[in-house]
Write a protein that holds these residues in place. Structure first.
Motif, PDB file in Angstrom:
ATOM      1  N   GLU A 240       0.861  -1.188   0.052  1.00  0.00           N
ATOM      2  CA  GLU A 240       0.019  -0.166   0.164  1.00  0.00           C
ATOM      3  C   GLU A 240       0.767   1.119   0.082  1.00  0.00           C
ATOM      4  OE1 GLU A 240      -3.134   0.093   3.009  1.00  0.00           O
ATOM      5  OE2 GLU A 240      -4.225   1.554   1.793  1.00  0.00           O
ATOM      6  N   TYR A 241       1.761   1.268   0.749  1.00  0.00           N
ATOM      7  CA  TYR A 241       2.881   2.423   0.654  1.00  0.00           C
ATOM      8  C   TYR A 241       4.262   1.819   1.219  1.00  0.00           C
ATOM      9  CZ  TYR A 241       2.268   3.271   5.711  1.00  0.00           C
ATOM     10  OH  TYR A 241       2.184   3.250   6.748  1.00  0.00           O
ATOM     11  N   ILE A 242       5.443   2.320   0.565  1.00  0.00           N
ATOM     12  CA  ILE A 242       6.594   2.217   1.143  1.00  0.00           C
ATOM     13  C   ILE A 242       7.264   3.434   1.267  1.00  0.00           C
ATOM     14  CG2 ILE A 242       7.455   1.071  -1.075  1.00  0.00           C
ATOM     15  CD1 ILE A 242       9.457  -0.366   0.428  1.00  0.00           C
ATOM     16  N   GLU A 243       7.726   3.917   2.241  1.00  0.00           N
ATOM     17  CA  GLU A 243       7.979   5.539   2.566  1.00  0.00           C
ATOM     18  C   GLU A 243       9.302   5.527   3.219  1.00  0.00           C
ATOM     19  OE1 GLU A 243       8.238   7.963   0.744  1.00  0.00           O
ATOM     20  OE2 GLU A 243       5.927   7.594   0.063  1.00  0.00           O
ATOM     21  N   ILE A 244      10.112   6.631   3.119  1.00  0.00           N
ATOM     22  CA  ILE A 244      11.258   7.139   3.977  1.00  0.00           C
ATOM     23  C   ILE A 244      10.883   8.438   4.603  1.00  0.00           C
ATOM     24  CG2 ILE A 244      13.668   7.314   4.018  1.00  0.00           C
ATOM     25  CD1 ILE A 244      14.025   5.061   2.202  1.00  0.00           C
ATOM     26  N   PHE A 245      11.114   8.693   5.576  1.00  0.00           N
ATOM     27  CA  PHE A 245      10.854  10.064   6.214  1.00  0.00           C
ATOM     28  C   PHE A 245      11.709  10.290   7.284  1.00  0.00           C
ATOM     29  CE2 PHE A 245       7.947   6.682   7.482  1.00  0.00           C
ATOM     30  CZ  PHE A 245       8.123   6.906   9.164  1.00  0.00           C
ATOM     31  N   GLU A 246      11.874  11.429   7.668  1.00  0.00           N
ATOM     32  CA  GLU A 246      12.453  11.864   9.195  1.00  0.00           C
ATOM     33  C   GLU A 246      11.580  11.676  10.248  1.00  0.00           C
ATOM     34  OE1 GLU A 246      14.367  15.557   8.613  1.00  0.00           O
ATOM     35  OE2 GLU A 246      15.968  14.482   7.272  1.00  0.00           O
ATOM     36  N   ALA A 247      12.123  11.201  11.445  1.00  0.00           N
ATOM     37  CA  ALA A 247      11.215  10.937  12.474  1.00  0.00           C
ATOM     38  C   ALA A 247      10.695  11.869  13.327  1.00  0.00           C
ATOM     39  CB  ALA A 247      12.052  10.128  13.735  1.00  0.00           C
ATOM     40  N   HIS A 248      11.046  13.019  12.931  1.00  0.00           N
ATOM     41  CA  HIS A 248      10.258  14.187  13.765  1.00  0.00           C
ATOM     42  C   HIS A 248       9.217  14.830  12.923  1.00  0.00           C
ATOM     43  CE1 HIS A 248      11.907  17.460  11.137  1.00  0.00           C
ATOM     44  NE2 HIS A 248      12.872  16.589  10.864  1.00  0.00           N
ATOM     45  N   ASN A 249       8.965  14.373  11.695  1.00  0.00           N
ATOM     46  CA  ASN A 249       7.764  15.211  11.214  1.00  0.00           C
ATOM     47  C   ASN A 249       7.100  14.068  10.225  1.00  0.00           C
ATOM     48  OD1 ASN A 249       9.375  15.049   8.712  1.00  0.00           O
ATOM     49  ND2 ASN A 249       9.453  17.042   8.732  1.00  0.00           N
ATOM     50  N   PHE A 250       7.767  12.873   9.735  1.00  0.00           N
ATOM     51  CA  PHE A 250       6.891  11.949   9.137  1.00  0.00           C
ATOM     52  C   PHE A 250       6.820  12.272   7.575  1.00  0.00           C
ATOM     53  CE2 PHE A 250       5.841   8.385  11.601  1.00  0.00           C
ATOM     54  CZ  PHE A 250       6.339   8.591  12.752  1.00  0.00           C
ATOM     55  N   ILE A 251       7.320  13.501   7.008  1.00  0.00           N
ATOM     56  CA  ILE A 251       7.276  13.888   5.686  1.00  0.00           C
ATOM     57  C   ILE A 251       8.262  13.164   4.952  1.00  0.00           C
ATOM     58  CG2 ILE A 251       7.442  15.954   4.060  1.00  0.00           C
ATOM     59  CD1 ILE A 251       6.804  17.750   6.494  1.00  0.00           C
ATOM     60  N   PRO A 252       7.793  12.536   3.750  1.00  0.00           N
ATOM     61  CA  PRO A 252       8.701  11.764   3.020  1.00  0.00           C
ATOM     62  C   PRO A 252       9.895  12.741   2.382  1.00  0.00           C
ATOM     63  CG  PRO A 252       6.506  11.208   2.524  1.00  0.00           C
ATOM     64  CD  PRO A 252       6.292  12.316   3.596  1.00  0.00           C
ATOM     65  N   ILE A 253      11.068  12.064   2.300  1.00  0.00           N
ATOM     66  CA  ILE A 253      12.115  12.774   1.913  1.00  0.00           C
ATOM     67  C   ILE A 253      12.876  12.098   0.519  1.00  0.00           C
ATOM     68  CG2 ILE A 253      12.916  13.839   4.285  1.00  0.00           C
ATOM     69  CD1 ILE A 253      14.705  11.372   4.768  1.00  0.00           C
ATOM     70  N   ALA A 254      13.582  12.771  -0.102  1.00  0.00           N
ATOM     71  CA  ALA A 254      14.203  12.303  -1.203  1.00  0.00           C
ATOM     72  C   ALA A 254      15.589  11.605  -0.730  1.00  0.00           C
ATOM     73  CB  ALA A 254      14.415  13.376  -2.334  1.00  0.00           C
ATOM     74  N   GLU A 255      16.208  12.294   0.106  1.00  0.00           N
ATOM     75  CA  GLU A 255      17.508  11.761   0.384  1.00  0.00           C
ATOM     76  C   GLU A 255      17.645  11.826   1.808  1.00  0.00           C
ATOM     77  OE1 GLU A 255      20.493  14.080  -1.459  1.00  0.00           O
ATOM     78  OE2 GLU A 255      22.205  12.818  -0.925  1.00  0.00           O
ATOM     79  N   ILE A 256      18.432  10.945   2.377  1.00  0.00           N
ATOM     80  CA  ILE A 256      18.686  10.810   3.953  1.00  0.00           C
ATOM     81  C   ILE A 256      19.801  11.555   4.297  1.00  0.00           C
ATOM     82  CG2 ILE A 256      19.297   9.190   5.968  1.00  0.00           C
ATOM     83  CD1 ILE A 256      17.774   7.072   4.497  1.00  0.00           C
ATOM     84  N   GLY A 257      19.534  12.572   5.233  1.00  0.00           N
ATOM     85  CA  GLY A 257      20.496  13.303   5.823  1.00  0.00           C
ATOM     86  C   GLY A 257      20.935  12.948   7.027  1.00  0.00           C
ATOM     87  N   VAL A 258      21.213  13.961   7.972  1.00  0.00           N
ATOM     88  CA  VAL A 258      21.718  13.330   9.275  1.00  0.00           C
ATOM     89  C   VAL A 258      20.774  13.276  10.314  1.00  0.00           C
ATOM     90  CG1 VAL A 258      24.021  15.161   9.033  1.00  0.00           C
ATOM     91  CG2 VAL A 258      21.808  16.234  10.126  1.00  0.00           C
ATOM     92  N   ASN A 259      19.286  13.556  10.348  1.00  0.00           N
ATOM     93  CA  ASN A 259      18.412  13.158  11.122  1.00  0.00           C
ATOM     94  C   ASN A 259      18.242  11.890  11.145  1.00  0.00           C
ATOM     95  OD1 ASN A 259      18.275  15.988  11.807  1.00  0.00           O
ATOM     96  ND2 ASN A 259      16.867  16.589  10.209  1.00  0.00           N
ATOM     97  N   ARG A 260      17.511  11.531  12.209  1.00  0.00           N
ATOM     98  CA  ARG A 260      16.882  10.113  12.294  1.00  0.00           C
ATOM     99  C   ARG A 260      15.779   9.705  11.314  1.00  0.00           C
ATOM    100  NH1 ARG A 260      13.410   9.302  17.366  1.00  0.00           N
ATOM    101  NH2 ARG A 260      13.250   7.181  16.402  1.00  0.00           N
TER     102      ARG A 260
END
Ligand code: AMP
Length: 282
Positions: A240-260
């Motif tokens: 149904e979905y597969i998503e990557i996001f930062e733990a503090h706001n749950f907004i999907p991101i294109a690239e992982i940075g320094v945040n959890r």
């Protein structure tokens, strides 16, 4: 073990514990208790002088009536598990007690509840926040315990506790899995044994993405493709979905940075919907 079905009786007991100088912890559940719930209860028993487990299948948080009616109800077994663990109080109000006729007030979570589960399950988090508010008001805990398996739910509750000055410490507990990696869930019992075997691939996909992260990959599209390659091997699973996001706001991101950062997935096997997630870690 005390068993309460009315909020005022539950609250009186909890206030008495506090008056006696004892700390209280609450573990909210929908019952059909498994080792995942047991893990929350055991952490609470270690932390608190008194532990309250709540069992209530919350109609408000089910956007699918079939899922609600098929949800396992095992009150006798749940009571025994709590007794054996040394739980001090069980709070299990009836649906009529929780939502008597005329009930009409809801707690409306903000943007952290909008993506992911919020898209797929409209009003789900309003139902969760409303029932958890009522459970907190009845049980009056110092601490409350939630599983990381439902990571967005945990974030919604943490936000609500902060925003409403509830003064309850929220403790997160790691996901308990079968040896093959499948996250324990009350809904697993509705899978056939073949589906259950295949459902272990959900976690394997997340792990494969994390392996790639360890090897330096940071682009979400690449990490999602790696998980999707694993999921392609189980055609009966509908992602149904597969998503990557930062733990503090749950907004999907294109690239992982320094945040959890988290990868979360929701998968259908027939009419059973399973969710899981992993935090990217080296
Ligand atoms: P539920 O009864 O499914 O509403 O879950 C009650 C609580 O148990 C929630 O905080 C869940 O996140 C937590 N929980 C459910 N499954 C697991 C699991 N496999 N490991 C750890 N916690 C869990």
């Amino acid at each position: 073990m005390k068993i309460f079905v009315q909020p005022d009786e539950m609250r009186d007991w909890s206030r008495q514990q506090r008056a006696n100088g004892l700390s209280t912890g609450c573990v909210p559940t929908m019952g059909a208790l498994h080792e995942g719930h047991v893990s929350l209860i055991e952490v609470a028993l270690r932390d608190c002088d008194r532990v309250i487990v709540t069992v209530f299948v919350n109609s408000l948080q089910f956007n699918n009536p079939d899922d609600y009616f098929n949800y396992p109800q095992l009150m006798d077994a749940d009571t025994q598990i709590c007794r054996d663990l040394g739980v001090d109080a069980l709070y299990c109000p009836s649906p009529q007690t929780m939502y008597p006729s005329g009930f009409e007030t809801h707690v409306l979570p903000g943007p952290i509840s909008f993506p992911l589960e919020g898209v797929c399950r409209p009003d789900h988090f309003t139902g969760v926040a409303t029932v958890v508010t009522k459970l907190f008001n009845a049980t009056q805990p110092d601490r409350a315990y939630f599983g990381l398996k439902d990571i967005q739910q945990l974030a919604v509750i943490e936000r609500m506790v902060t925003d409403f000055d509830l003064g309850i410490k929220i403790i997160s507990v790691p996901t308990v899995r079968q040896p093959d990696g499948l996250a324990l869930s009350s809904r697993n019992d509705r899978l056939t044994s073949d589906q259950k075997d295949k459902a272990s691939m959900i976690y394997r996909g997340l792990q494969a993405a994390n392996e790639s992260f360890k090897n330096g990959e940071r682009m979400s599209s690449a990490l999602k493709s790696i998980a999707n390659e694993v999921y392609a091997k189980i055609p009966e699973a509908r992602i149904e979905y597969i998503e990557i996001f930062e733990a503090h706001n749950f907004i999907p991101i294109a690239e992982i940075g320094v945040n959890r950062s988290i990868m979360a997935v929701a998968v259908w096997f027939g009419d059973v919907r399973l969710i899981d997630n992993i935090e990217f870690a080296m």
